[in-house]
Design an enzyme around this catalytic site. Structure first.
Site, PDB file in Angstrom:
ATOM      1  N   TYR A 173       0.794  -1.234   0.000  1.00 45.97           N
ATOM      2  CA  TYR A 173       0.000   0.000   0.000  1.00 45.97           C
ATOM      3  C   TYR A 173       0.827   1.285   0.000  1.00 45.97           C
ATOM      4  O   TYR A 173       0.247   2.367  -0.077  1.00 45.97           O
ATOM      5  CB  TYR A 173      -0.955  -0.010   1.208  1.00 45.97           C
ATOM      6  CG  TYR A 173      -1.926  -1.187   1.175  1.00 45.97           C
ATOM      7  CD1 TYR A 173      -2.984  -1.208   0.272  1.00 45.97           C
ATOM      8  CD2 TYR A 173      -1.757  -2.287   2.013  1.00 45.97           C
ATOM      9  CE1 TYR A 173      -3.856  -2.273   0.222  1.00 45.97           C
ATOM     10  CE2 TYR A 173      -2.637  -3.368   1.978  1.00 45.97           C
ATOM     11  CZ  TYR A 173      -3.682  -3.356   1.075  1.00 45.97           C
ATOM     12  OH  TYR A 173      -4.547  -4.415   1.014  1.00 45.97           O
ATOM     13  N   HIS A 190      -9.058   1.333  -5.537  1.00 48.94           N
ATOM     14  CA  HIS A 190      -8.268   0.421  -4.705  1.00 48.94           C
ATOM     15  C   HIS A 190      -6.809   0.768  -4.937  1.00 48.94           C
ATOM     16  O   HIS A 190      -6.373   0.905  -6.094  1.00 48.94           O
ATOM     17  CB  HIS A 190      -8.534  -1.043  -5.064  1.00 48.94           C
ATOM     18  CG  HIS A 190      -9.952  -1.441  -4.787  1.00 48.94           C
ATOM     19  ND1 HIS A 190     -10.395  -1.744  -3.524  1.00 48.94           N
ATOM     20  CD2 HIS A 190     -11.022  -1.519  -5.602  1.00 48.94           C
ATOM     21  CE1 HIS A 190     -11.694  -2.013  -3.584  1.00 48.94           C
ATOM     22  NE2 HIS A 190     -12.096  -1.882  -4.837  1.00 48.94           N
TER      23      HIS A 190
HETATM   24  O1  CA2 Z   1      -6.051  -1.941  -2.376  1.00 48.32           O
HETATM   25  C1  CA2 Z   1      -6.927  -1.402  -1.676  1.00 48.32           C
HETATM   26  O2  CA2 Z   1      -7.053  -0.190  -1.570  1.00 48.32           O
HETATM   27  C2  CA2 Z   1      -7.882  -2.285  -0.847  1.00 48.32           C
HETATM   28  O3  CA2 Z   1      -9.192  -1.746  -1.002  1.00 48.32           O
HETATM   29  C3  CA2 Z   1      -7.451  -2.188   0.608  1.00 48.32           C
HETATM   30  C4  CA2 Z   1      -8.326  -3.066   1.509  1.00 48.32           C
HETATM   31  C5  CA2 Z   1      -8.286  -4.515   1.018  1.00 48.32           C
HETATM   32  O4  CA2 Z   1      -9.159  -5.311   1.815  1.00 48.32           O
HETATM   33  C6  CA2 Z   1      -8.720  -4.604  -0.449  1.00 48.32           C
HETATM   34  O5  CA2 Z   1      -8.627  -5.954  -0.886  1.00 48.32           O
HETATM   35  C7  CA2 Z   1      -7.869  -3.730  -1.333  1.00 48.32           C
HETATM   36  C8  CA2 Z   1      -7.940  -2.876   2.986  1.00 48.32           C
HETATM   37  C9  CA2 Z   1      -6.601  -3.502   3.367  1.00 48.32           C
HETATM   38  C10 CA2 Z   1      -6.386  -3.542   4.858  1.00 48.32           C
HETATM   39  O6  CA2 Z   1      -6.137  -2.266   5.413  1.00 48.32           O
HETATM   40  C11 CA2 Z   1      -4.868  -1.737   5.425  1.00 48.32           C
HETATM   41  C12 CA2 Z   1      -4.772  -0.383   5.582  1.00 48.32           C
HETATM   42  C13 CA2 Z   1      -3.569   0.223   5.582  1.00 48.32           C
HETATM   43  C14 CA2 Z   1      -2.411  -0.508   5.434  1.00 48.32           C
HETATM   44  C15 CA2 Z   1      -2.491  -1.862   5.304  1.00 48.32           C
HETATM   45  C16 CA2 Z   1      -3.740  -2.495   5.299  1.00 48.32           C
END
Ligand code: CA2
Length: 148
Positions: A24, A100
């Site tokens: 990310y 995303h």
């Molecule tokens: O790629 C994206 O922006 C996502 O929407 C992020 C979501 C994930 O469940 C989707 O599959 C893709 C959230 C990821 C978990 O949250 C985090 C936030 C910050 C850093 C790491 C993880």
């Protein structure tokens, strides 16, 4: 009247920049929001930025945004099996860009590509990192100006 658009981020994105930076990136949600504020201001748009870990709160904001000029949403975990969020997205009358940060189609887990929310979106940006949010604001600005 100044057109009003919304930037909505779902669960856990308050920790952006702190977890899994290899997926990310290192930018924080505050970085994303200030970048989008700058782009919105350049286009004469008012931008409301919100993040929540609570489904009911996301639904309330979608209801509030219903008749505004545009919505950018990273539903994060709400992308999967959260039918009430999908239903609220379907009630939104303005263009919706789903963003995303990662490319959900090339992640290790195949289920990540099965985002139920995307059917309600005008378009989707996935895998362009936080720049995806910038392009979403640019698209909405163009749409509002009648150029897209
Ligand atoms: O790629 C994206 O922006 C996502 O929407 C992020 C979501 C994930 O469940 C989707 O599959 C893709 C959230 C990821 C978990 O949250 C985090 C936030 C910050 C850093 C790491 C993880």
């Amino acid at each position: 009247m100044t057109p009003r658009i919304w930037l909505l981020n779902g669960p856990n994105l308050n920790l952006l920049g702190e977890r899994e930076p290899h997926i990310y990136g290192h930018s924080t949600l505050a970085d994303v929001e200030s970048m989008c504020q700058e782009v919105a201001a350049r286009h004469g748009l008012e931008l409301f930025c919100h993040q929540t870990n609570a489904e009911h709160q996301m639904i309330e904001w979608l209801h509030a945004a219903r008749k505004d000029a545009g919505v950018i949403i990273n539903p994060a975990g709400f992308s999967y099996h959260h039918v009430p969020v999908l239903d609220a997205l379907k009630m939104v009358e303005c263009p919706i860009v789903e963003v995303h940060i990662s490319n959900v189609h090339r992640r290790e887990a195949e289920w990540r590509s099965h985002t139920i929310t995307t059917v309600a979106a005008t378009g989707v940006i996935s895998g362009l990192g936080i720049q995806g949010y910038r392009y979403a604001v640019e698209f909405l600005a163009a749409r509002i100006a009648g150029l897209a």
